[in-house]
Design a protein around this motif. Sequence first.
Motif, PDB file in Angstrom:
ATOM      1  N   SER A 123       0.792  -1.232   0.000  1.00 40.19           N
ATOM      2  CA  SER A 123       0.000   0.000   0.000  1.00 40.19           C
ATOM      3  C   SER A 123       0.825   1.283   0.000  1.00 40.19           C
ATOM      4  CB  SER A 123      -0.929   0.007   1.226  1.00 40.19           C
ATOM      5  OG  SER A 123      -0.179  -0.161   2.423  1.00 40.19           O
ATOM      6  N   ASN A 124       2.120   1.210   0.377  1.00 42.01           N
ATOM      7  CA  ASN A 124       2.936   2.416   0.466  1.00 42.01           C
ATOM      8  C   ASN A 124       3.859   2.607  -0.730  1.00 42.01           C
ATOM      9  OD1 ASN A 124       3.567   4.723   2.070  1.00 42.01           O
ATOM     10  ND2 ASN A 124       5.518   3.767   2.656  1.00 42.01           N
ATOM     11  N   LEU A 125       3.730   1.760  -1.728  1.00 40.97           N
ATOM     12  CA  LEU A 125       4.629   1.817  -2.874  1.00 40.97           C
ATOM     13  C   LEU A 125       4.402   3.097  -3.684  1.00 40.97           C
ATOM     14  CD1 LEU A 125       6.859   0.237  -4.315  1.00 40.97           C
ATOM     15  CD2 LEU A 125       5.096  -0.873  -5.682  1.00 40.97           C
ATOM     16  N   GLN A 126       5.486   3.913  -3.824  1.00 39.76           N
ATOM     17  CA  GLN A 126       5.386   5.189  -4.511  1.00 39.76           C
ATOM     18  C   GLN A 126       6.181   5.231  -5.813  1.00 39.76           C
ATOM     19  OE1 GLN A 126       3.395   7.615  -3.311  1.00 39.76           O
ATOM     20  NE2 GLN A 126       2.865   6.303  -1.553  1.00 39.76           N
ATOM     21  N   LYS A 127       7.315   4.511  -5.854  1.00 46.71           N
ATOM     22  CA  LYS A 127       8.183   4.560  -7.019  1.00 46.71           C
ATOM     23  C   LYS A 127       8.362   3.157  -7.587  1.00 46.71           C
ATOM     24  CE  LYS A 127      10.890   8.466  -5.231  1.00 46.71           C
ATOM     25  NZ  LYS A 127      12.251   8.940  -4.859  1.00 46.71           N
ATOM     26  N   PHE A 128       8.282   3.063  -8.906  1.00 51.11           N
ATOM     27  CA  PHE A 128       8.442   1.770  -9.582  1.00 51.11           C
ATOM     28  C   PHE A 128       8.939   2.033 -10.990  1.00 51.11           C
ATOM     29  CE2 PHE A 128       4.006   2.959  -8.795  1.00 51.11           C
ATOM     30  CZ  PHE A 128       3.656   3.457 -10.027  1.00 51.11           C
ATOM     31  N   PRO A 129       9.418   1.014 -11.699  1.00 48.15           N
ATOM     32  CA  PRO A 129       9.996   1.223 -13.030  1.00 48.15           C
ATOM     33  C   PRO A 129       8.962   1.749 -14.019  1.00 48.15           C
ATOM     34  CG  PRO A 129      10.547  -0.952 -12.149  1.00 48.15           C
ATOM     35  CD  PRO A 129       9.508  -0.380 -11.263  1.00 48.15           C
ATOM     36  N   ASP A 130       9.450   2.413 -15.048  1.00 50.91           N
ATOM     37  CA  ASP A 130       8.597   2.878 -16.135  1.00 50.91           C
ATOM     38  C   ASP A 130       8.117   1.670 -16.936  1.00 50.91           C
ATOM     39  OD1 ASP A 130       7.330   4.051 -18.216  1.00 50.91           O
ATOM     40  OD2 ASP A 130       9.118   5.030 -19.057  1.00 50.91           O
ATOM     41  N   PRO A 131       6.804   1.441 -16.986  1.00 52.52           N
ATOM     42  CA  PRO A 131       6.288   0.258 -17.700  1.00 52.52           C
ATOM     43  C   PRO A 131       6.731   0.210 -19.157  1.00 52.52           C
ATOM     44  CG  PRO A 131       4.568   1.303 -16.405  1.00 52.52           C
ATOM     45  CD  PRO A 131       5.739   2.227 -16.363  1.00 52.52           C
ATOM     46  N   SER A 132       6.922   1.350 -19.780  1.00 52.22           N
ATOM     47  CA  SER A 132       7.291   1.362 -21.200  1.00 52.22           C
ATOM     48  C   SER A 132       8.682   0.805 -21.443  1.00 52.22           C
ATOM     49  CB  SER A 132       7.211   2.783 -21.751  1.00 52.22           C
ATOM     50  OG  SER A 132       8.132   3.631 -21.070  1.00 52.22           O
ATOM     51  N   SER A 133       9.511   0.754 -20.405  1.00 48.20           N
ATOM     52  CA  SER A 133      10.870   0.230 -20.559  1.00 48.20           C
ATOM     53  C   SER A 133      10.921  -1.287 -20.390  1.00 48.20           C
ATOM     54  CB  SER A 133      11.806   0.882 -19.528  1.00 48.20           C
ATOM     55  OG  SER A 133      11.446   0.502 -18.207  1.00 48.20           O
ATOM     56  N   LEU A 134       9.818  -1.876 -19.913  1.00 47.01           N
ATOM     57  CA  LEU A 134       9.767  -3.322 -19.674  1.00 47.01           C
ATOM     58  C   LEU A 134       8.999  -3.963 -20.826  1.00 47.01           C
ATOM     59  CD1 LEU A 134       8.933  -3.156 -15.850  1.00 47.01           C
ATOM     60  CD2 LEU A 134      11.181  -3.254 -16.945  1.00 47.01           C
ATOM     61  N   LYS A 135       9.692  -4.168 -21.942  1.00 44.56           N
ATOM     62  CA  LYS A 135       9.040  -4.553 -23.192  1.00 44.56           C
ATOM     63  C   LYS A 135       8.455  -5.968 -23.166  1.00 44.56           C
ATOM     64  CE  LYS A 135      12.024  -1.450 -25.809  1.00 44.56           C
ATOM     65  NZ  LYS A 135      13.033  -1.325 -26.906  1.00 44.56           N
ATOM     66  N   ASN A 136       8.974  -6.838 -22.303  1.00 47.19           N
ATOM     67  CA  ASN A 136       8.490  -8.224 -22.266  1.00 47.19           C
ATOM     68  C   ASN A 136       7.474  -8.470 -21.150  1.00 47.19           C
ATOM     69  OD1 ASN A 136      10.246  -9.203 -24.385  1.00 47.19           O
ATOM     70  ND2 ASN A 136      11.929  -8.989 -22.923  1.00 47.19           N
TER      71      ASN A 136
END
Length: 630
Positions: free
Chosen positions: A592-605
């Motif tokens: 519930s506290n997750l604020q930052k995560f990778p850019d989905p567009s960079s994870l092509k697979n």
Amino acid sequence: MHDWLRDIGRNLIQQGSGWQPEKQRWVWTHAQALEILEKLQMGGVHGIESIEAICLKLDEISQYSLIKECLASLSNLRFLQVDSKDFDDITKSVLTQVSGFLSYQCSNFVQTTFSRLILPELRWLSWRYLPLAFKLTNFSMRRLLILDLSMSRVTEKWDGWSHIKLAKNLKVLNLTGCMKYRKTPNLSFHVNLERLILESCENLVQIHTSISQLKKLVFLNLKDCNNLRELPNEMGALESLRELLLDSTAIEEIPEWRRMKKLEILSLDKCTLLNKFSFVGCVAAATTLSLVDSHLTQLPKSIEIFNSLIHLNLSSTNMRELPNVTGNMKNLKVLKMRCPLRKLSSTIGMLEKLEELEAWGTFKEIPDNIGDLRLLKKLILGSPRISMVPRLPESLVNLCCKTTSMETLPNFSNLINLRNLRLTLLLNHKGPSKLEATPSAQWIGTLQMLEFLKLSSPYIATLSSDLILLSQLKKLKLECCHLQCLPRLPTNLSYLSIKSCRRMKTANDLSNLKALLDLVIVGCDELTEIRGLEGLENLRTLELVALPSLVKLPDLTNLKKLKKIHLNDCPKLFEILGGPESLEILHIVNCSNLQKFPDPSSLKNLEVWNPETKESTSDLVFQEFVNVNT
């Protein structure tokens, strides 16, 4: 390997025929067989007499007309396999519509088309779901060796039996899953029969006394004949029988078969009504006796002369003690006893050829002479009352021990051949254990051959630094709630699981684990960080569950082989700094506290699992990240 060799062989056959199915001797695929039959029907193919084997799959009842018109042309056919559906529910209304196939509703198969017997060279006939209306009376039985009518609706009154009597050379009869079968037919016409399979004939209630005529029968399978309560005394005349499977039948008693001198394997698993048996006449050659879940409370007296026995399985019976006469079983190699054993007999130490021993129950002592079993390779012991483990034989390769009453940590330093060790020392709720003051297992470093290690105990607070010496260790599982930190681990680890280590605040630097493929950390309440995670260059799966104190993860961008991340119930986790392009599954639940995560567009697979729609699609990536806080 078997499938690979099979495919190579079939490919060679196809090449040798110029990729023309009708020129092959063996036609294994339904598509090829259907192609040949359709060409025959149209008169567009000749010279198919060379075909010796053909496999058909009939998905539509109208396809039976192809068989009717073409089987007579396959004069050299030796093997015929027909896999059809259960058409019997619609047979009466449809079969009569197949032009020229049946002259009336219950006519014999192809009877009106051919005046002579077809397939004179047939050796093997396999027809699953044979329609009850077919009698096969135009099939030549003269050379037939194997007949498989599995899943068919034939009964003991089926008219086809009178024709099958002509199969004087029949060696195998398979009627697996013939649900309407209540009584075996007269078998005296098949004196050459070697294998009789009646598995899962759930309504079978009677074995015809003519079974005594099968002097060459070596294998009889009656597994899962749930309504079979009685075996005829005449079965004792099966002098050649070597394997008898009676699992999950309703038999209550086994007669005293004195002439069954060659019986080697007898399986009585889940015969819950069995209360009386004697094998005085069967013991000379018996090698395997299985009584799993049979509810027996004791073995018959005749067990004392089972000198040839190699495998004895008494698991899930009600036996509380193994009779001392088992010490006479000098050839016994495998003994399994997952039952309420109150005492482990000292005669076990006399079983000099024993290779595998499994004992569960409420016994307290393990006989000291167990160390004399020089050939013992696998030992599984489970009892809440085991207080100590004596010296074990050095020959052990696999060891599992589970108890709640251990007073001292066992010493396995002499087990230099050990490859798998599972040690579970559970909490004793009756009072404090002496184990609480026991230091860690310093002998662990001597187990140089160890490949798998599982330690589960609330009493283990530290692990020996010698753990790193286990150069062959591939898989490590730890469930030690008082374990506070990890020592340096061996570099060849491919799997690491840390569960319920509730006092562990940090995992020591894991970056040396270059061969690690899977990392699982579950239920470590005080764990705040996982050091060295970013250096696990071969990691493929990362699973982090129920880590309430975990705040962040390092940058995972350089983990080029990471395919799956599963995060569940990590309420303080606020950032994931990066993700590799190789990532295919990212599952995030209750973070519930997750604020930052990778850019989905960079994870092509990336494909994300959506638990609500049960879809896995890259189109849901953004939606999943947006909803991560909800």
